[in-house]
Design a protein around this motif. Sequence first.
Motif, PDB file in Angstrom:
ATOM      1  N   ALA A 131       1.159  -1.193   0.006  1.00 13.80           N
ATOM      2  CA  ALA A 131      -0.058   0.139  -0.435  1.00 13.80           C
ATOM      3  C   ALA A 131       0.913   1.082  -0.378  1.00 13.80           C
ATOM      4  CB  ALA A 131      -1.019  -0.110   0.620  1.00 13.80           C
ATOM      5  N   ASP A 132       0.344   1.849  -0.258  1.00 17.93           N
ATOM      6  CA  ASP A 132       0.757   3.981  -0.795  1.00 17.93           C
ATOM      7  C   ASP A 132       0.936   4.036   0.918  1.00 17.93           C
ATOM      8  OD1 ASP A 132       2.114   3.252  -2.675  1.00 17.93           O
ATOM      9  OD2 ASP A 132       0.286   4.008  -4.035  1.00 17.93           O
ATOM     10  N   LEU A 133       2.039   4.427   1.198  1.00 18.37           N
ATOM     11  CA  LEU A 133       1.444   5.615   2.250  1.00 18.37           C
ATOM     12  C   LEU A 133       2.137   6.634   2.389  1.00 18.37           C
ATOM     13  CD1 LEU A 133       2.604   2.955   5.326  1.00 18.37           C
ATOM     14  CD2 LEU A 133       0.430   3.177   4.598  1.00 18.37           C
ATOM     15  N   MET A 134       0.806   7.813   3.007  1.00 11.78           N
ATOM     16  CA  MET A 134       1.406   9.161   3.397  1.00 11.78           C
ATOM     17  C   MET A 134       1.297   9.469   4.476  1.00 11.78           C
ATOM     18  SD  MET A 134       0.691  10.035   0.241  1.00 11.78           S
ATOM     19  CE  MET A 134       0.813  12.340   0.675  1.00 11.78           C
ATOM     20  N   PRO A 135       2.956   9.656   5.019  1.00 11.23           N
ATOM     21  CA  PRO A 135       3.328  10.432   5.736  1.00 11.23           C
ATOM     22  C   PRO A 135       2.117  11.458   6.596  1.00 11.23           C
ATOM     23  CG  PRO A 135       4.806  10.252   4.732  1.00 11.23           C
ATOM     24  CD  PRO A 135       3.683   9.956   3.851  1.00 11.23           C
ATOM     25  N   ALA A 136       2.241  11.511   7.752  1.00 14.98           N
ATOM     26  CA  ALA A 136       2.172  12.844   8.564  1.00 14.98           C
ATOM     27  C   ALA A 136       3.084  12.846   9.210  1.00 14.98           C
ATOM     28  CB  ALA A 136       0.606  12.841   9.186  1.00 14.98           C
ATOM     29  N   ARG A 137       3.338  14.473   9.694  1.00 10.51           N
ATOM     30  CA  ARG A 137       3.439  14.924  10.994  1.00 10.51           C
ATOM     31  C   ARG A 137       2.517  14.863  11.959  1.00 10.51           C
ATOM     32  NH1 ARG A 137       5.442  18.264   7.417  1.00 10.51           N
ATOM     33  NH2 ARG A 137       3.438  20.074   8.085  1.00 10.51           N
ATOM     34  N   THR A 138       3.264  14.552  13.876  1.00  8.83           N
ATOM     35  CA  THR A 138       1.958  14.687  14.884  1.00  8.83           C
ATOM     36  C   THR A 138       2.267  15.787  15.086  1.00  8.83           C
ATOM     37  OG1 THR A 138       4.009  13.401  16.389  1.00  8.83           O
ATOM     38  CG2 THR A 138       2.281  11.898  15.307  1.00  8.83           C
ATOM     39  N   PHE A 139       1.627  16.548  16.546  1.00  7.24           N
ATOM     40  CA  PHE A 139       2.107  17.356  17.431  1.00  7.24           C
ATOM     41  C   PHE A 139       3.646  17.376  18.085  1.00  7.24           C
ATOM     42  CE2 PHE A 139       0.453  15.128  20.667  1.00  7.24           C
ATOM     43  CZ  PHE A 139       1.298  15.165  22.013  1.00  7.24           C
ATOM     44  N   ALA A 140       4.469  16.248  18.156  1.00  6.84           N
ATOM     45  CA  ALA A 140       5.430  16.306  18.604  1.00  6.84           C
ATOM     46  C   ALA A 140       6.471  17.430  17.856  1.00  6.84           C
ATOM     47  CB  ALA A 140       6.253  15.334  19.224  1.00  6.84           C
ATOM     48  N   PRO A 141       6.854  17.589  16.595  1.00  4.59           N
ATOM     49  CA  PRO A 141       7.726  18.075  15.860  1.00  4.59           C
ATOM     50  C   PRO A 141       7.674  19.372  16.599  1.00  4.59           C
ATOM     51  CG  PRO A 141       7.151  16.870  14.491  1.00  4.59           C
ATOM     52  CD  PRO A 141       6.401  16.219  15.685  1.00  4.59           C
ATOM     53  N   TRP A 142       6.111  20.347  16.978  1.00  5.39           N
ATOM     54  CA  TRP A 142       6.283  21.317  17.466  1.00  5.39           C
ATOM     55  C   TRP A 142       5.956  21.271  18.494  1.00  5.39           C
ATOM     56  CZ3 TRP A 142       5.862  23.654  12.850  1.00  5.39           C
ATOM     57  CH2 TRP A 142       4.355  23.058  12.035  1.00  5.39           C
ATOM     58  N   LEU A 143       6.132  20.685  19.623  1.00  2.00           N
ATOM     59  CA  LEU A 143       6.677  20.778  20.721  1.00  2.00           C
ATOM     60  C   LEU A 143       7.684  20.973  21.087  1.00  2.00           C
ATOM     61  CD1 LEU A 143       5.721  20.306  23.422  1.00  2.00           C
ATOM     62  CD2 LEU A 143       5.710  18.781  23.800  1.00  2.00           C
ATOM     63  N   ALA A 144       8.741  20.070  20.229  1.00  2.00           N
ATOM     64  CA  ALA A 144      10.189  20.879  20.025  1.00  2.00           C
ATOM     65  C   ALA A 144      11.055  21.873  19.647  1.00  2.00           C
ATOM     66  CB  ALA A 144      10.678  19.083  19.305  1.00  2.00           C
ATOM     67  N   MET A 145       9.955  22.611  18.267  1.00  2.00           N
ATOM     68  CA  MET A 145      10.670  23.619  18.249  1.00  2.00           C
ATOM     69  C   MET A 145      10.153  24.906  19.105  1.00  2.00           C
ATOM     70  SD  MET A 145       8.935  25.367  14.564  1.00  2.00           S
ATOM     71  CE  MET A 145       9.493  23.966  13.190  1.00  2.00           C
ATOM     72  N   LEU A 146       8.653  24.654  19.749  1.00  2.00           N
ATOM     73  CA  LEU A 146       9.131  24.901  20.936  1.00  2.00           C
ATOM     74  C   LEU A 146       9.785  25.492  22.021  1.00  2.00           C
ATOM     75  CD1 LEU A 146       6.919  26.814  22.477  1.00  2.00           C
ATOM     76  CD2 LEU A 146       5.850  24.734  23.152  1.00  2.00           C
ATOM     77  N   GLY A 147      10.075  23.644  22.551  1.00  2.00           N
ATOM     78  CA  GLY A 147      11.550  23.822  23.380  1.00  2.00           C
ATOM     79  C   GLY A 147      12.509  24.582  22.787  1.00  2.00           C
ATOM     80  N   GLY A 148      12.623  24.250  21.347  1.00  2.00           N
ATOM     81  CA  GLY A 148      13.450  25.183  20.841  1.00  2.00           C
ATOM     82  C   GLY A 148      13.529  27.257  21.079  1.00  2.00           C
ATOM     83  N   VAL A 149      12.681  26.864  21.214  1.00  2.00           N
ATOM     84  CA  VAL A 149      12.401  28.704  21.349  1.00  2.00           C
ATOM     85  C   VAL A 149      12.662  29.377  22.217  1.00  2.00           C
ATOM     86  CG1 VAL A 149      10.798  30.538  20.974  1.00  2.00           C
ATOM     87  CG2 VAL A 149      11.402  28.733  19.130  1.00  2.00           C
ATOM     88  N   LEU A 150      12.117  28.372  23.385  1.00  2.00           N
ATOM     89  CA  LEU A 150      12.125  28.366  24.904  1.00  2.00           C
ATOM     90  C   LEU A 150      13.989  28.682  25.720  1.00  2.00           C
ATOM     91  CD1 LEU A 150       9.534  26.534  26.305  1.00  2.00           C
ATOM     92  CD2 LEU A 150       9.821  29.063  26.078  1.00  2.00           C
ATOM     93  N   LEU A 151      14.573  27.927  24.876  1.00  2.00           N
ATOM     94  CA  LEU A 151      16.030  27.441  24.849  1.00  2.00           C
ATOM     95  C   LEU A 151      16.821  28.643  24.420  1.00  2.00           C
ATOM     96  CD1 LEU A 151      16.877  23.335  24.428  1.00  2.00           C
ATOM     97  CD2 LEU A 151      16.936  24.838  26.384  1.00  2.00           C
ATOM     98  N   ALA A 152      16.420  29.042  23.086  1.00  2.00           N
ATOM     99  CA  ALA A 152      17.206  30.075  22.410  1.00  2.00           C
ATOM    100  C   ALA A 152      16.666  31.473  24.293  1.00  2.00           C
ATOM    101  CB  ALA A 152      16.475  30.012  21.398  1.00  2.00           C
ATOM    102  N   ILE A 153      15.557  31.695  24.019  1.00  2.00           N
ATOM    103  CA  ILE A 153      15.291  33.360  24.531  1.00  2.00           C
ATOM    104  C   ILE A 153      15.920  32.923  26.301  1.00  2.00           C
ATOM    105  CG2 ILE A 153      13.953  34.355  25.608  1.00  2.00           C
ATOM    106  CD1 ILE A 153      11.060  33.208  23.804  1.00  2.00           C
ATOM    107  N   GLY A 154      15.442  31.860  26.442  1.00  2.00           N
ATOM    108  CA  GLY A 154      15.982  31.631  28.088  1.00  2.00           C
ATOM    109  C   GLY A 154      18.176  32.132  27.761  1.00  2.00           C
ATOM    110  N   GLY A 155      18.432  31.515  26.598  1.00  2.00           N
ATOM    111  CA  GLY A 155      19.741  31.742  26.209  1.00  2.00           C
ATOM    112  C   GLY A 155      20.632  33.171  25.989  1.00  2.00           C
ATOM    113  N   ALA A 156      19.703  33.625  26.036  1.00  2.00           N
ATOM    114  CA  ALA A 156      19.529  35.551  25.435  1.00  2.00           C
ATOM    115  C   ALA A 156      19.195  35.991  26.638  1.00  2.00           C
ATOM    116  CB  ALA A 156      18.443  35.803  24.244  1.00  2.00           C
ATOM    117  N   LEU A 157      18.339  35.642  27.661  1.00  2.00           N
ATOM    118  CA  LEU A 157      17.965  36.377  29.053  1.00  2.00           C
ATOM    119  C   LEU A 157      19.493  36.209  29.666  1.00  2.00           C
ATOM    120  CD1 LEU A 157      16.133  38.149  30.204  1.00  2.00           C
ATOM    121  CD2 LEU A 157      15.139  36.055  31.151  1.00  2.00           C
ATOM    122  N   THR A 158      19.299  34.958  29.717  1.00  2.00           N
ATOM    123  CA  THR A 158      20.735  34.628  30.682  1.00  2.00           C
ATOM    124  C   THR A 158      21.945  35.671  29.734  1.00  2.00           C
ATOM    125  OG1 THR A 158      20.121  32.486  30.942  1.00  2.00           O
ATOM    126  CG2 THR A 158      22.536  32.533  31.546  1.00  2.00           C
ATOM    127  N   ALA A 159      22.254  35.355  28.872  1.00  2.00           N
ATOM    128  CA  ALA A 159      23.700  36.405  28.661  1.00  2.00           C
ATOM    129  C   ALA A 159      24.007  37.865  28.706  1.00  2.00           C
ATOM    130  CB  ALA A 159      23.712  36.096  27.218  1.00  2.00           C
TER     131      ALA A 159
END
Length: 219
Positions: A131-159
């Motif tokens: 069968a031909d499968l069409m892959p789809a993203r879950t919400f996990a990548p978006w949560l990981a992207m949010l985590g990266g944004v929070l890390l960057a903001i926290g690092g900038a505020l720290t510096a």
Amino acid sequence: MTTTETNSPQAARGRVYQRASMLLVLAGALAGLVTTLLPWVTAHADGGQQLSASADVANPATLALSLAGLASAAALWLIGRWPRIVLGVLLVLIGIAGVMTVATMADAQVLQRALERQLQLDPAGALNSGADLMPARTFAPWLAMLGGVLLAIGGALTAATAQLWKGGGRRYAVAGGGAASEPAAQTKADVRVDQWDALSAGEDPTLDDEDVSSRENSQ
């Protein structure tokens, strides 16, 4: 640090910035770690079969970057002001790297390759049915992207605010100061021992060397 310095507006702002930075870094690192337990890519076949790829297959960098952020959060409590600035800049880079690696998941070919890698690990998947499968993203990548944004903001505020934080390692300096006074205590103990020895020898321990010399000359 005096009481005035501790209660000053600048010190109060430093404590607020410190807590905010730590919370942002911890939240970003934990968000990334949580996503490693979730499926990132899913696909469904006509027969109801389902194939999913987790973060270790779809985006292995997320786990490494999240662990680096978590270790950095712990290090922020121990190091001094200038190392905190350097670590803050490093956290910004870690956060940006996390966002960029997740952003690549917007490409359908990347999702397809993730499924193919998952099939190599578990060849009993739905693609074996033809069968031909069409892959789809879950919400996990978006949560990981949010985590990266929070890390960057926290690092900038720290510096930006590390100079206002309470100095790291001060409690250990105080402990070291206590250790430095130990030789003085030992010196006092030695003096007492010498005084008792002088009493045992029939001498007056309250007399200094000049008084002893004067007494011997008079005799």
